[in-house]
Design a protein around this motif. Structure first.
Motif, PDB file in Angstrom:
ATOM      1  N   LYS A 273      -4.148  -1.500   4.816  1.00  0.00           N
ATOM      2  CA  LYS A 273      -4.639  -2.067   3.762  1.00  0.00           C
ATOM      3  C   LYS A 273      -3.870  -1.904   2.562  1.00  0.00           C
ATOM      4  O   LYS A 273      -3.837  -2.385   1.558  1.00  0.00           O
ATOM      5  CB  LYS A 273      -6.081  -1.122   3.280  1.00  0.00           C
ATOM      6  CG  LYS A 273      -7.095  -1.573   4.223  1.00  0.00           C
ATOM      7  CD  LYS A 273      -8.380  -0.585   3.937  1.00  0.00           C
ATOM      8  CE  LYS A 273      -9.324  -1.285   5.084  1.00  0.00           C
ATOM      9  NZ  LYS A 273      -9.075  -0.914   6.321  1.00  0.00           N
ATOM     10  N   ALA A 275      -0.607  -2.587   0.153  1.00  0.00           N
ATOM     11  CA  ALA A 275       0.293  -3.820   0.078  1.00  0.00           C
ATOM     12  C   ALA A 275       1.811  -3.246   0.170  1.00  0.00           C
ATOM     13  O   ALA A 275       2.359  -4.131   0.758  1.00  0.00           O
ATOM     14  CB  ALA A 275       0.147  -4.351  -1.387  1.00  0.00           C
ATOM     15  N   LEU A 276       2.115  -1.977  -0.253  1.00  0.00           N
ATOM     16  CA  LEU A 276       3.144  -1.498  -0.128  1.00  0.00           C
ATOM     17  C   LEU A 276       3.567  -1.368   1.281  1.00  0.00           C
ATOM     18  O   LEU A 276       4.886  -1.990   1.780  1.00  0.00           O
ATOM     19  CB  LEU A 276       3.325  -0.270  -0.786  1.00  0.00           C
ATOM     20  CG  LEU A 276       3.939  -0.190  -2.107  1.00  0.00           C
ATOM     21  CD1 LEU A 276       3.908   1.287  -2.815  1.00  0.00           C
ATOM     22  CD2 LEU A 276       5.515  -0.762  -2.246  1.00  0.00           C
ATOM     23  N   ILE A 278       2.594  -3.078   3.993  1.00  0.00           N
ATOM     24  CA  ILE A 278       2.566  -4.439   4.443  1.00  0.00           C
ATOM     25  C   ILE A 278       3.798  -5.077   3.995  1.00  0.00           C
ATOM     26  O   ILE A 278       4.429  -5.501   4.807  1.00  0.00           O
ATOM     27  CB  ILE A 278       1.527  -5.516   4.046  1.00  0.00           C
ATOM     28  CG1 ILE A 278       0.084  -4.761   4.302  1.00  0.00           C
ATOM     29  CG2 ILE A 278       1.740  -6.910   4.429  1.00  0.00           C
ATOM     30  CD1 ILE A 278      -1.016  -5.520   3.929  1.00  0.00           C
ATOM     31  N   SER A 279       4.242  -5.043   2.940  1.00  0.00           N
ATOM     32  CA  SER A 279       5.597  -5.431   2.250  1.00  0.00           C
ATOM     33  C   SER A 279       6.550  -4.843   3.054  1.00  0.00           C
ATOM     34  O   SER A 279       7.670  -5.493   3.340  1.00  0.00           O
ATOM     35  CB  SER A 279       5.638  -5.182   0.755  1.00  0.00           C
ATOM     36  OG  SER A 279       6.908  -5.178   0.303  1.00  0.00           O
TER      37      SER A 279
END
Lengths: 449, 449
Positions: A273, A275-276, A278-279
């Motif tokens: 969940k 974003a960091l 996933i990035s």
């Protein structure tokens, strides 16, 4: 689905109103996996209330059924003591998975607070690599000595049935704990109580070494169509068992891993969940792609004069490297998949490389001819069409060769070939494709000038 | 592995010498799946000899264990009568799979020659879609009436044990054949012989409608950690069962399908030997890629003058569309996978699209900044660097949006979103990326001119 939505509202409402009696009545007929689904919709305070209302045994079953990310989040809401009493109710493999999924400090903290009995049960498992047989097995098992009778085995099953899920076999061990046989639970119904287990057992049953990679274990289950396999240590002593429900999880994990690699990311991303995070999973692949394309830009700049002379040449760069990338990926993915599902014995794989050549020749010829037709109709320069025709053919054959051989080479070097898929192969194909294209383009220009 | 190679030589040798006695001794301890492996190395004449030597029952087990392509090839070597006597020995689901895998004429021919008993057993199954519960279930099952006792159930199991593989549950049906309960075989050991099955059975057990998609069936097995599920018709009558070994095959098939789609080919390709057929599987995706890139070439040609003015612009086209393609793929594959493994409930998926924006903003900013640095150092034109920085950011955000929303839209339209992966998403990202790039480039040129 609609039903779940309703139940979720009802449960949330009952939790708020504190109507325990009604709540128990609603929860009673639900499968733990269905209760696990409810957690997705509840607020944290309600999650904790619900877990407590379920009681330790049921709560442990539910916790086993939620996905790893949610399970971790749930444990964060509980006190250490609460976590420990839940762990005690869980099969050893699930308990260890949950402990391992916690942040390192929390995990250590919980480990230190375990009772000595629990430490004895789980301690050994924590030492195994997560993706080996030892990492996915559970230590709970039914084993009798070689001197036992069918009746003894039945009595053992009766004693263990409540505590061990999915008991499929009673294993037979000798005095040193070495695995010597296996009897399917069903077979206990087929024999006389006084028969000796050694007379009816399957001798030298298929077993799994504790260090075996989980993907190899999954292949064994797939090959032999078994529902449970015993796990043995280096000496051949029975140490645990793996059931097919865990293999389903392994297969899902491995498929996710392969798919993530092709796409240029990390399987950790699925369900993630932040974003960091996933990035961070995608960044390495994007950097690979960018470095590759900067090499391409520099290569093109060496041909600045040629492009200036004939700007049309630039128009077809995306086409040639795009087709090269697609061709390389097709070859790579097929070879990697065939290796993964075990159709990749050495002889076959080289046949496959040869077949890639044939396939790509056919495809290159067909595509090249279509391209020749379109370009000649559009630009009215058959020479350009012919140049593109030959370039496309050369580039696709090279890309297919790269795509097929790189994974094989990595596999030989015992590197997971899945790593080579995705951006790596497509960028390599791009670079080689562009180099060939520019070289051919220069030659073409020298011809028409 | 090494052992298999040795056995293969030994078996081939014994087949040539016609030493049946020795051959039987070598084959006897082998698992059917291991015998199946041998076929890969044998010549056709030896394959037939070996099958015949095994006898019908064993040969049928071996035939069930070879992969579809090889199984088909083996059947082509046998007479129709031989094929039929093998089919009779096979579980219904495997028999039907094998018949369906034959060329249409052969399949019809065999169908016409089946005995009436066989037609009764297999006929119904042939009518189901291959990838539904009906298509993967077997009709062989153990079912007792509601009036039965535990003793009756045990007697039934004893009677069927030889003929039905992987018997996991005894199902309970009412007078109309409606499924009303299920008892794990193990539980038969836990109860008194005279207890009624209705007193100990699990009521309203999880069951699968005959029309359910096989991927949904696999999800049920994964969710509830079960080893076997009953299959019911529209009226709720018990018609068959599905065991988890078939689910493993389904999962492998579905993973292969997804992976094939990402790579731009068809899952039929895996294990396929004909170059022509492989070429046909890949061609549609290559054509999609080529058409997309021709659109790109035409788009670029509209900017011929701009490129002529500043050839440098052409150098970064592969970079921008390459990064766009990778970004689009990352987003698409993650969304498709989350839908596939059932983490894709509506609310979550939209959250995912939002998260794609965040992720891509982070990645776009980081990559854009690196690119700005490299380009400014290389070309000494900070303006160009700034143009590329903003273009890359815009292009990646658009590509991620496309990658995330197209699969969701397809899923809503009940089209398998996997179809959108691979070349489709990367070509669409390419086209949009190039359009944005050229528009921005023109604006940049107008600024510096």
């Amino acid at each position: 689905m609609g039903e779940t939505t309703d139940i979720k509202t009802v449960v949330a409402d009952l939790l708020h109103r504190g109507d325990s009696k009604q709540l128990d009545a609603v929860l009673e007929p639900l499968h733990p996996a269905d209760i696990a689904d409810l957690f997705e919709y509840l607020e944290n305070v309600d999650k904790v209330r619900l877990l407590k209302r379920l009681g330790n045994e049921r709560a442990a079953e539910v916790l086993t059924a939620v996905d790893e990310h949610s399970g971790q989040a749930l444990l964060e809401l509980l006190t250490d003591d609460e976590v420990i009493s839940l762990l005690e109710e869980m099969p050893s493999d699930d308990a260890v998975d949950l402990i391992s999924s916690l942040p390192p400090e929390k995990s250590r903290q919980i480990g230190a607070l375990l009772s000595s009995a629990e430490r004895a049960r789980l301690g050994g498992l924590l030492a195994f690599e997560e993706d080996t047989a030892g990492g996915i097995m559970e230590v709970e098992k039914a084993a009798v000595r070689a001197t036992a009778t069918i009746r003894d085995a039945i009595e053992l099953v009766r004693k263990l049935a409540d505590d061990i899920e999915n008991l499929q076999n009673v294993f037979v061990v000798d005095h040193a704990g070495m695995l010597i046989g296996s009897i399917p639970v069903l077979d206990l119904l087929l024999h006389e109580p006084l028969e000796k287990v050694t007379d009816v057992m399957q001798e030298r049953p298929i077993s799994v070494p504790v260090t075996m990679d989980q993907e190899a274990v999954a292949s064994l289950f797939g090959k032999y169509d078994v529902f449970s396999l015993p796990v043995v240590d280096a000496a051949g002593r029975l140490v645990g068992r793996i059931t097919v429900d865990d293999i389903i999880d392994v297969m899902e994990e491995e498929a996710s891993e392969d798919i993530a690699r092709i796409a240029g990311t990390d399987e950790e991303e699925f369900g993630e969940k932040s974003a960091l995070r996933i990035s961070r999973a995608r960044m390495p692949w994007l950097v690979v792609a960018m470095v590759g394309e900067i090499v391409n830009a520099m290569n093109m700049s060496r041909y600045e004069v040629s492009i200036q002379t004939m700007v049309t040449l630039a128009f077809f760069v995306p086409l040639v490297i795009g087709i090269a990338g697609t061709t390389g990926m097709q070859a790579a993915v097929v070879v990697v998949r065939e290796i993964a599902v075990g159709q990749g014995s050495a002889g076959r794989v080289w046949k496959r490389v040869l077949r890639e050549f044939e396939v790509t020749l056919i495809n290159g010829l067909v595509l090249g001819t279509i391209l020749f037709g379109i370009v000649t109709a559009w630009r009215h320069e058959p020479g350009l069409g012919l140049f593109l025709w030959s370039t496309l053919l050369a580039v696709t054959v090279i890309a297919a060769f790269l795509g097929a051989t790189v994974p094989i080479a990595l596999h030989r070097l015992r590197i997971d070939p899945a790593i080579s898929m995705g951006p790596f192969i497509s960028v390599t194909s791009d670079i080689v494709g562009l180099m060939v294209y520019m070289t051919f383009a220069n030659y073409y220009l020298s011809l028409i000038r």
